[in-house]
Design a protein around this motif. Structure first.
Motif, PDB file in Angstrom:
ATOM      1  N   GLY A 221       0.814  -1.224   0.000  1.00  0.00           N
ATOM      2  CA  GLY A 221       0.000   0.000   0.000  1.00  0.00           C
ATOM      3  C   GLY A 221       0.844   1.268   0.000  1.00  0.00           C
ATOM      4  N   GLN A 222       0.415   2.246  -0.790  1.00  0.00           N
ATOM      5  CA  GLN A 222       1.057   3.574  -0.819  1.00  0.00           C
ATOM      6  C   GLN A 222      -0.095   4.570  -0.774  1.00  0.00           C
ATOM      7  OE1 GLN A 222       4.524   4.392  -1.731  1.00  0.00           O
ATOM      8  NE2 GLN A 222       5.122   2.260  -1.562  1.00  0.00           N
ATOM      9  N   ASN A 223      -0.607   4.834   0.416  1.00  0.00           N
ATOM     10  CA  ASN A 223      -1.783   5.711   0.526  1.00  0.00           C
ATOM     11  C   ASN A 223      -1.365   7.082   1.037  1.00  0.00           C
ATOM     12  OD1 ASN A 223      -3.718   3.431   0.012  1.00  0.00           O
ATOM     13  ND2 ASN A 223      -2.809   2.680   1.915  1.00  0.00           N
ATOM     14  N   HIS A 224      -1.719   8.103   0.267  1.00  0.00           N
ATOM     15  CA  HIS A 224      -1.406   9.475   0.679  1.00  0.00           C
ATOM     16  C   HIS A 224      -2.559   9.983   1.530  1.00  0.00           C
ATOM     17  CE1 HIS A 224       2.098   9.635  -1.930  1.00  0.00           C
ATOM     18  NE2 HIS A 224       1.374   8.900  -2.756  1.00  0.00           N
ATOM     19  N   THR A 225      -2.328  10.122   2.835  1.00  0.00           N
ATOM     20  CA  THR A 225      -3.367  10.560   3.760  1.00  0.00           C
ATOM     21  C   THR A 225      -2.921  11.851   4.442  1.00  0.00           C
ATOM     22  OG1 THR A 225      -2.462   9.465   5.711  1.00  0.00           O
ATOM     23  CG2 THR A 225      -3.835   8.112   4.258  1.00  0.00           C
ATOM     24  N   ALA A 226      -3.835  12.404   5.232  1.00  0.00           N
ATOM     25  CA  ALA A 226      -3.508  13.621   5.991  1.00  0.00           C
ATOM     26  C   ALA A 226      -2.315  13.357   6.910  1.00  0.00           C
ATOM     27  CB  ALA A 226      -4.722  14.055   6.803  1.00  0.00           C
ATOM     28  N   ALA A 227      -2.161  12.094   7.341  1.00  0.00           N
ATOM     29  CA  ALA A 227      -1.061  11.730   8.232  1.00  0.00           C
ATOM     30  C   ALA A 227       0.217  11.387   7.462  1.00  0.00           C
ATOM     31  CB  ALA A 227      -1.481  10.545   9.095  1.00  0.00           C
ATOM     32  N   GLY A 228       0.212  11.602   6.145  1.00  0.00           N
ATOM     33  CA  GLY A 228       1.377  11.281   5.333  1.00  0.00           C
ATOM     34  C   GLY A 228       1.186   9.970   4.581  1.00  0.00           C
ATOM     35  N   LEU A 229       2.296   9.406   4.103  1.00  0.00           N
ATOM     36  CA  LEU A 229       2.248   8.166   3.333  1.00  0.00           C
ATOM     37  C   LEU A 229       2.059   6.982   4.282  1.00  0.00           C
ATOM     38  CD1 LEU A 229       2.642   6.925   0.454  1.00  0.00           C
ATOM     39  CD2 LEU A 229       5.045   6.632   1.062  1.00  0.00           C
ATOM     40  N   VAL A 230       0.987   6.229   4.109  1.00  0.00           N
ATOM     41  CA  VAL A 230       0.746   5.043   4.951  1.00  0.00           C
ATOM     42  C   VAL A 230       0.440   3.840   4.079  1.00  0.00           C
ATOM     43  CG1 VAL A 230      -0.146   6.466   6.859  1.00  0.00           C
ATOM     44  CG2 VAL A 230      -1.743   5.409   5.254  1.00  0.00           C
ATOM     45  N   GLY A 231       0.673   2.668   4.632  1.00  0.00           N
ATOM     46  CA  GLY A 231       0.437   1.428   3.903  1.00  0.00           C
ATOM     47  C   GLY A 231      -0.968   0.890   4.104  1.00  0.00           C
ATOM     48  N   ASP A 232      -1.179  -0.337   3.653  1.00  0.00           N
ATOM     49  CA  ASP A 232      -2.457  -1.035   3.844  1.00  0.00           C
ATOM     50  C   ASP A 232      -2.463  -1.832   5.143  1.00  0.00           C
ATOM     51  OD1 ASP A 232      -3.080  -0.052   1.359  1.00  0.00           O
ATOM     52  OD2 ASP A 232      -3.167  -1.995   0.351  1.00  0.00           O
ATOM     53  N   VAL A 233      -1.301  -1.918   5.789  1.00  0.00           N
ATOM     54  CA  VAL A 233      -1.178  -2.707   7.017  1.00  0.00           C
ATOM     55  C   VAL A 233      -0.889  -1.761   8.183  1.00  0.00           C
ATOM     56  CG1 VAL A 233       0.113  -4.550   8.185  1.00  0.00           C
ATOM     57  CG2 VAL A 233      -0.317  -4.694   5.717  1.00  0.00           C
ATOM     58  N   ASP A 234      -1.625  -1.928   9.258  1.00  0.00           N
ATOM     59  CA  ASP A 234      -1.390  -1.165  10.485  1.00  0.00           C
ATOM     60  C   ASP A 234       0.010  -1.507  11.012  1.00  0.00           C
ATOM     61  OD1 ASP A 234      -1.267  -0.444  13.212  1.00  0.00           O
ATOM     62  OD2 ASP A 234      -3.452  -0.560  13.380  1.00  0.00           O
ATOM     63  N   PRO A 235       0.867  -0.490  11.235  1.00  0.00           N
ATOM     64  CA  PRO A 235       2.240  -0.776  11.692  1.00  0.00           C
ATOM     65  C   PRO A 235       2.276  -1.614  12.976  1.00  0.00           C
ATOM     66  CG  PRO A 235       2.024   1.546  11.104  1.00  0.00           C
ATOM     67  CD  PRO A 235       0.638   0.955  11.030  1.00  0.00           C
ATOM     68  N   GLY A 236       1.183  -1.597  13.760  1.00  0.00           N
ATOM     69  CA  GLY A 236       1.091  -2.420  14.961  1.00  0.00           C
ATOM     70  C   GLY A 236       1.200  -3.912  14.673  1.00  0.00           C
ATOM     71  N   ALA A 237       1.011  -4.286  13.410  1.00  0.00           N
ATOM     72  CA  ALA A 237       1.139  -5.695  13.022  1.00  0.00           C
ATOM     73  C   ALA A 237       2.563  -6.193  13.228  1.00  0.00           C
ATOM     74  CB  ALA A 237       0.713  -5.883  11.571  1.00  0.00           C
TER      75      ALA A 237
END
Ligand code: ADP
Length: 279
Positions: A221-237
């Motif tokens: 995942g390469q999602n551009h969100t208000a929080a910046g670039l985030v993936g499709d997987v929660d980093p808590g994983a």
């Protein structure tokens, strides 16, 4: 799984191969003025230059006709000094993308999207394979993840990532399940996965509660969100998984490195240094 480090190593191997092969040229075609596409093209050019591959920059207005675009592709196909031909996707509205992809010479198809190369992958004879899926597999192999016999789950069935990565995992003897937007109870599948590849384009689609203890997780995942670039997987994983690719710095850097490596492969095929499998 550190994509930046592995990508840097691949780029230095590509640079060495480029020195051995001599003059190499990668032609790109950018149609229209989409800012994201412009950025991708300039990154590809910078990366190519850095490893000693000469980028050739072709730009056409969004108003270009299909016939004019195909004429340029054909001209680049016919130019013996060019090793790779890459139309930047997506094309502007109104142009026939499959028609353009099918016009690229399969031997210069460094994106690996031509039906002949997609078919070869499907048939178990991977030749020129799309860059992002190749990057995913390279990260798993580098991490020493056992693929033969593993339960692999791919979330997403796009032509660019989901489908080709599923085929590469199958080729590596994994038992592959492909999930998508119509899958019922996604977590039932993902919780079973020893290897989990997520390419759905949905921020935090896969949470820690959906990952098997000790799994290897590749986040495309390469999602551009208000929080910046985030993936499709929660980093808590990361607390559950044995391996998790970060975003940014995971699959992202691998994609351009693999595009450059595909250019080397294409050059080797065309120069008879690698056997191009029959269709
Ligand atoms: P990419 O460019 O990463 O391949 P696309 O946006 O082209 O991503 O494709 C998204 C893919 O993700 C599609 O194949 C779609 O079926 C899949 N997908 C979308 N939503 C879900 C979901 N909730 N669960 C599983 N898969 C999904």
């Amino acid at each position: 799984m550190d994509g930046r480090a592995l990508a840097a190593r691949i780029r230095s191997e590509v640079a060495e191969a480029a020195r051995e092969l001599g003059s190499l040229r990668l032609a790109t075609i950018l149609v229209g003025d989409d800012p994201a596409s412009q950025l991708y093209i300039s990154r590809k050019h910078d990366a190519a230059r850095e490893v000693g591959i000469e980028p050739l920059d072709h730009r056409l207005p969004a108003s270009v006709s299909q016939a004019e675009l195909l004429e340029l592709v054909s001209r680049l196909n016919a130019d013996e000094s060019i090793d790779g031909v890459l139309p930047q996707l997506p094309l502007p509205e109104g142009l026939d993308e499959p028609g353009v992809i099918a016009t690229v010479d399969p031997a210069k198809d460094v994106d690996g999207f031509h039906p002949l190369n997609a078919g070869r992958l499907y048939l178990g004879r991977p030749t020129l394979v799309p860059a992002t899926p190749r990057g995913c597999l390279a990260l798993l192999v580098e991490a020493g993840v056992q693929l033969a016999g593993a339960r692999a789950v791919v979330v997403g069935r796009s032509v660019i990532v989901g489908k080709p990565v599923a085929h590469l995992l199958l080729q590596a003897d994994a038992t592959v399940t492909v999930c998508h937007s119509r899958t019922v109870e996604l977590a039932r599948h993902t919780l079973d996965a020893d290897v989990l590849v997520v390419a759905a384009g949905i921020p935090a689609l896969v949470g820690p509660d959906m990952v098997k203890q000790g799994a290897a997780v590749v986040d495309v995942g390469q999602n551009h969100t208000a929080a910046g670039l985030v993936g499709d997987v929660d980093p808590g994983a990361a607390d559950v998984a044995a391996h998790l690719t970060p975003v940014p710095g995971g699959v992202g850097p691998m994609t351009i490195a693999m595009l450059l490596d595909n250019t080397i492969r294409a050059a080797k095929y065309r120069r008879g240094l690698l056997a191009f499998p029959p269709a």
